[in-house]
Design a protein around this motif. Structure first.
Motif, PDB file in Angstrom:
ATOM      1  N   GLY A  60       0.945  -1.137  -0.168  1.00  0.00           N
ATOM      2  CA  GLY A  60      -0.183  -0.140  -0.085  1.00  0.00           C
ATOM      3  C   GLY A  60       1.018   1.174   0.061  1.00  0.00           C
ATOM      4  O   GLY A  60       0.452   2.395  -0.628  1.00  0.00           O
ATOM      5  N   PHE A  61       2.057   1.388   0.601  1.00  0.00           N
ATOM      6  CA  PHE A  61       2.767   2.444   0.890  1.00  0.00           C
ATOM      7  C   PHE A  61       3.637   2.699  -0.444  1.00  0.00           C
ATOM      8  O   PHE A  61       3.652   3.824  -0.902  1.00  0.00           O
ATOM      9  N   LEU A  62       4.070   1.488  -0.983  1.00  0.00           N
ATOM     10  CA  LEU A  62       4.623   1.526  -2.516  1.00  0.00           C
ATOM     11  C   LEU A  62       3.650   2.102  -3.474  1.00  0.00           C
ATOM     12  O   LEU A  62       4.025   2.849  -4.270  1.00  0.00           O
ATOM     13  N   ASP A  63       2.511   1.569  -3.570  1.00  0.00           N
ATOM     14  CA  ASP A  63       1.354   2.237  -4.409  1.00  0.00           C
ATOM     15  C   ASP A  63       1.334   3.783  -3.954  1.00  0.00           C
ATOM     16  O   ASP A  63       0.971   4.443  -5.164  1.00  0.00           O
ATOM     17  N   PHE A  64       1.481   4.250  -3.216  1.00  0.00           N
ATOM     18  CA  PHE A  64       1.245   5.697  -2.753  1.00  0.00           C
ATOM     19  C   PHE A  64       2.764   6.389  -3.073  1.00  0.00           C
ATOM     20  O   PHE A  64       2.449   7.423  -3.941  1.00  0.00           O
ATOM     21  N   TYR A  65       3.821   5.969  -2.849  1.00  0.00           N
ATOM     22  CA  TYR A  65       4.834   6.848  -2.721  1.00  0.00           C
ATOM     23  C   TYR A  65       5.663   6.495  -4.135  1.00  0.00           C
ATOM     24  O   TYR A  65       5.647   5.186  -4.599  1.00  0.00           O
ATOM     25  N   ASP A  66       6.348   7.594  -4.901  1.00  0.00           N
ATOM     26  CA  ASP A  66       7.020   7.100  -6.196  1.00  0.00           C
ATOM     27  C   ASP A  66       8.520   7.139  -5.889  1.00  0.00           C
ATOM     28  O   ASP A  66       9.319   7.462  -6.713  1.00  0.00           O
ATOM     29  N   GLU A  67       8.912   6.904  -4.771  1.00  0.00           N
ATOM     30  CA  GLU A  67      10.462   6.482  -4.393  1.00  0.00           C
ATOM     31  C   GLU A  67      10.603   5.697  -3.319  1.00  0.00           C
ATOM     32  O   GLU A  67       9.583   5.188  -2.651  1.00  0.00           O
ATOM     33  N   PRO A  68      11.924   4.877  -3.526  1.00  0.00           N
ATOM     34  CA  PRO A  68      11.983   3.741  -2.464  1.00  0.00           C
ATOM     35  C   PRO A  68      11.970   4.317  -0.969  1.00  0.00           C
ATOM     36  O   PRO A  68      12.203   5.448  -0.560  1.00  0.00           O
ATOM     37  N   PHE A  69      11.828   3.443  -0.092  1.00  0.00           N
ATOM     38  CA  PHE A  69      11.807   3.356   1.407  1.00  0.00           C
ATOM     39  C   PHE A  69      12.545   2.197   2.079  1.00  0.00           C
ATOM     40  O   PHE A  69      12.417   1.292   1.520  1.00  0.00           O
ATOM     41  N   GLY A 118       5.056   5.323   8.171  1.00  0.00           N
ATOM     42  CA  GLY A 118       3.906   4.422   8.875  1.00  0.00           C
ATOM     43  C   GLY A 118       4.431   3.343   9.726  1.00  0.00           C
ATOM     44  O   GLY A 118       5.634   3.117   9.503  1.00  0.00           O
ATOM     45  N   CYS A 119       3.404   2.687  10.182  1.00  0.00           N
ATOM     46  CA  CYS A 119       4.040   1.540  11.128  1.00  0.00           C
ATOM     47  C   CYS A 119       3.041   0.290  11.331  1.00  0.00           C
ATOM     48  O   CYS A 119       1.824   0.643  10.780  1.00  0.00           O
ATOM     49  N   ILE A 175      20.964   2.935   7.230  1.00  0.00           N
ATOM     50  CA  ILE A 175      19.372   3.356   6.456  1.00  0.00           C
ATOM     51  C   ILE A 175      19.628   4.350   5.510  1.00  0.00           C
ATOM     52  O   ILE A 175      20.231   5.451   5.532  1.00  0.00           O
ATOM     53  N   ALA A 176      19.724   3.894   4.004  1.00  0.00           N
ATOM     54  CA  ALA A 176      20.293   4.741   2.925  1.00  0.00           C
ATOM     55  C   ALA A 176      19.054   5.963   2.571  1.00  0.00           C
ATOM     56  O   ALA A 176      19.215   6.946   2.058  1.00  0.00           O
ATOM     57  N   THR A 177      17.708   5.358   2.617  1.00  0.00           N
ATOM     58  CA  THR A 177      16.744   6.133   2.386  1.00  0.00           C
ATOM     59  C   THR A 177      16.198   7.335   3.554  1.00  0.00           C
ATOM     60  O   THR A 177      16.287   7.038   4.614  1.00  0.00           O
ATOM     61  N   GLU A 178      15.573   8.336   3.078  1.00  0.00           N
ATOM     62  CA  GLU A 178      14.933   9.259   3.915  1.00  0.00           C
ATOM     63  C   GLU A 178      13.813   8.626   4.557  1.00  0.00           C
ATOM     64  O   GLU A 178      13.560   8.832   5.766  1.00  0.00           O
ATOM     65  N   LYS A 179      13.020   7.924   3.718  1.00  0.00           N
ATOM     66  CA  LYS A 179      11.610   7.630   4.256  1.00  0.00           C
ATOM     67  C   LYS A 179      11.926   6.081   4.796  1.00  0.00           C
ATOM     68  O   LYS A 179      12.582   5.350   4.292  1.00  0.00           O
ATOM     69  N   VAL A 180      11.056   5.764   5.824  1.00  0.00           N
ATOM     70  CA  VAL A 180      11.364   4.544   6.440  1.00  0.00           C
ATOM     71  C   VAL A 180       9.748   4.158   6.938  1.00  0.00           C
ATOM     72  O   VAL A 180       9.059   4.848   7.314  1.00  0.00           O
ATOM     73  N   PHE A 181       9.534   2.634   6.466  1.00  0.00           N
ATOM     74  CA  PHE A 181       8.128   2.125   7.379  1.00  0.00           C
ATOM     75  C   PHE A 181       8.746   1.099   8.330  1.00  0.00           C
ATOM     76  O   PHE A 181       9.835   0.601   8.034  1.00  0.00           O
ATOM     77  N   LEU A 182       8.025   1.349   9.416  1.00  0.00           N
ATOM     78  CA  LEU A 182       8.672   0.386  10.737  1.00  0.00           C
ATOM     79  C   LEU A 182       7.570  -0.661  11.084  1.00  0.00           C
ATOM     80  O   LEU A 182       6.306  -0.453  10.933  1.00  0.00           O
ATOM     81  N   THR A 183       8.069  -1.797  10.918  1.00  0.00           N
ATOM     82  CA  THR A 183       7.121  -3.000  11.518  1.00  0.00           C
ATOM     83  C   THR A 183       7.777  -3.444  12.509  1.00  0.00           C
ATOM     84  O   THR A 183       9.035  -3.745  12.672  1.00  0.00           O
ATOM     85  N   ILE A 184       6.908  -3.707  13.714  1.00  0.00           N
ATOM     86  CA  ILE A 184       7.460  -4.381  14.842  1.00  0.00           C
ATOM     87  C   ILE A 184       6.702  -5.711  15.018  1.00  0.00           C
ATOM     88  O   ILE A 184       5.443  -5.747  15.389  1.00  0.00           O
ATOM     89  N   ASP A 185       7.495  -6.711  15.005  1.00  0.00           N
ATOM     90  CA  ASP A 185       6.792  -7.903  15.576  1.00  0.00           C
ATOM     91  C   ASP A 185       6.968  -7.969  17.075  1.00  0.00           C
ATOM     92  O   ASP A 185       8.485  -7.850  17.373  1.00  0.00           O
ATOM     93  N   LEU A 186       6.177  -8.008  17.890  1.00  0.00           N
ATOM     94  CA  LEU A 186       6.256  -7.751  19.185  1.00  0.00           C
ATOM     95  C   LEU A 186       7.398  -8.756  19.975  1.00  0.00           C
ATOM     96  O   LEU A 186       7.746  -8.712  20.956  1.00  0.00           O
ATOM     97  N   ASP A 187       7.650  -9.988  19.192  1.00  0.00           N
ATOM     98  CA  ASP A 187       8.638 -10.792  19.646  1.00  0.00           C
ATOM     99  C   ASP A 187       9.962 -10.407  19.685  1.00  0.00           C
ATOM    100  O   ASP A 187      11.079 -10.683  20.273  1.00  0.00           O
ATOM    101  N   GLY A 188      10.070  -9.045  18.990  1.00  0.00           N
ATOM    102  CA  GLY A 188      11.405  -8.463  19.148  1.00  0.00           C
ATOM    103  C   GLY A 188      11.906  -7.861  20.258  1.00  0.00           C
ATOM    104  O   GLY A 188      12.907  -7.759  20.916  1.00  0.00           O
ATOM    105  N   ILE A 189      10.708  -7.600  21.094  1.00  0.00           N
ATOM    106  CA  ILE A 189      11.026  -7.231  22.656  1.00  0.00           C
ATOM    107  C   ILE A 189      11.285  -8.428  23.596  1.00  0.00           C
ATOM    108  O   ILE A 189      10.486  -9.617  23.064  1.00  0.00           O
ATOM    109  N   ASP A 190      12.032  -8.414  24.525  1.00  0.00           N
ATOM    110  CA  ASP A 190      12.475  -9.578  25.264  1.00  0.00           C
ATOM    111  C   ASP A 190      10.926  -9.931  25.861  1.00  0.00           C
ATOM    112  O   ASP A 190      10.154  -9.063  26.443  1.00  0.00           O
TER     113      ASP A 190
END
Length: 304
Positions: free
Chosen positions: A127-136, A265-266, A215-230
């Motif tokens: 969905g974000f790729l469909d909206f933005y015309d640059e990589p993130f 977005g996240c 991180i080489a791009t200005e834009k970032v999408f953040l995905t958090i799988d909660l098992d990343g936290i202890d």
């Protein structure tokens, strides 16, 4: 499907509920669960996180403000809900997710999705790729690499989500990784993926600066799988793994990420509540509110 979508409790409570038209932040519940392979129950995650959010204080002591009142928060009806549609295919879920996200972005909303299993993130990112015309860059907080080509007969298994992100041509920054198979390790080496390993986080006091420098791009999408936290902090996940991020380390990294990059977005995935124990869902709800606060700080700093 849309006619039976369920309206869940409003994030952080009815007192701060805002209309869709005026809200700047949209919480998007996606209670989809088909491919989980250990503990089941993440389709209940969005509803229980939203319930727990009613116990949050509006005031953020770190940021010294009440972000919810400044921004307006709208909680969207649930989409791709396997509680209502148990036979929903991954392909249908991904299509509904990406089209919904694209509409929200067209309406200039900051979107935070609540899962549900991690496979949902492919639809989010599309969905974000469909909206933005640059990589993130997709920044992934996770215990697991999630880079398998297929798992248990499906390329849309939750263990394959970051391989699908790679297929979309986007760079990634995996953070807190501490569990993977040899196929994934070989791919990381071959593609030179800049993994921030959990063991390095616990040994290197400068890991945050090193991570963001990758991180080489200005834009970032953040995905958090909660098992990343202890799991001592959030044990209610589908696949718990010891040795994850601690609370303040997580917040320090996230605040720095929002300050130095443009987080577009996240999503927060794989909350699988434990019966009789509300710690995981409350902590996850507080984490979502911190994301809102950090976005507020970055985008409205000049108003303070």
């Amino acid at each position: 499907m849309n006619e039976s979508n369920a309206k869940l409790p409003n994030f952080i409570g009815d007192e701060v509920y805002d209309s869709y038209e005026t809200a700047q932040v949209v919480i998007l519940p996606i209670p989809y669960e088909v491919t989980t392979t250990y503990r089941k129950g993440c389709e209940r995650g969005p509803a229980e996180l939203l319930d727990a959010s009613y116990q949050l204080e509006y005031y953020d002591d770190e940021l010294r403000c009440e972000p919810c009142f400044d921004l307006g928060i709208f909680t969207h009806p649930a989409i791709a809900d396997t509680r209502q549609h148990p036979d929903l295919s991954p392909e249908m879920m991904l299509q509904e997710t990406s089209s919904t996200v694209k509409k929200l972005l067209d309406d200039n909303k900051f979107v935070i999705a609540l899962g549900g299993e991690h496979a949902i993130t492919t639809g989010m990112v599309q969905g974000f790729l469909d909206f933005y015309d640059e990589p993130f860059t997709v920044v992934q907080i996770d215990a697991h690499a999630d880079l398998r080509q297929t798992f248990e007969g499906s390329e849309h298994n939750h263990a394959c989500v970051m391989r699908r992100i790679m297929d979309l041509g986007l760079p990634s920054l995996p953070v807190a990784i501490r569990c993977l198979c040899k196929e994934e390790a070989d791919l990381i080496a071959a593609k030179n993926i800049p993994v921030v390993w959990a063991w390095d986080i616990h040994q290197n006091p400068h890991w945050i600066e090193a991570a963001i420098a990758n991180i080489a791009t200005e834009k970032v999408f953040l995905t958090i799988d909660l098992d990343g936290i202890d799991p001592s902090l959030i044990g209610g996940v589908g696949t718990p793994e010891p040795g994850g991020l601690d609370w303040f380390g997580t917040l320090k990294f996230l605040r720095r990420l929002f300050q130095q990059k443009t987080v577009v977005g996240c999503d927060v995935m794989e909350l699988a509540p434990i019966a009789g124990n509300v710690v995981s869902e409350y902590t996850a709800a507080k984490l979502v509110y911190k994301l809102i606060g950090y976005w507020h700080e970055k985008n409205f700093r000049e108003q303070w």
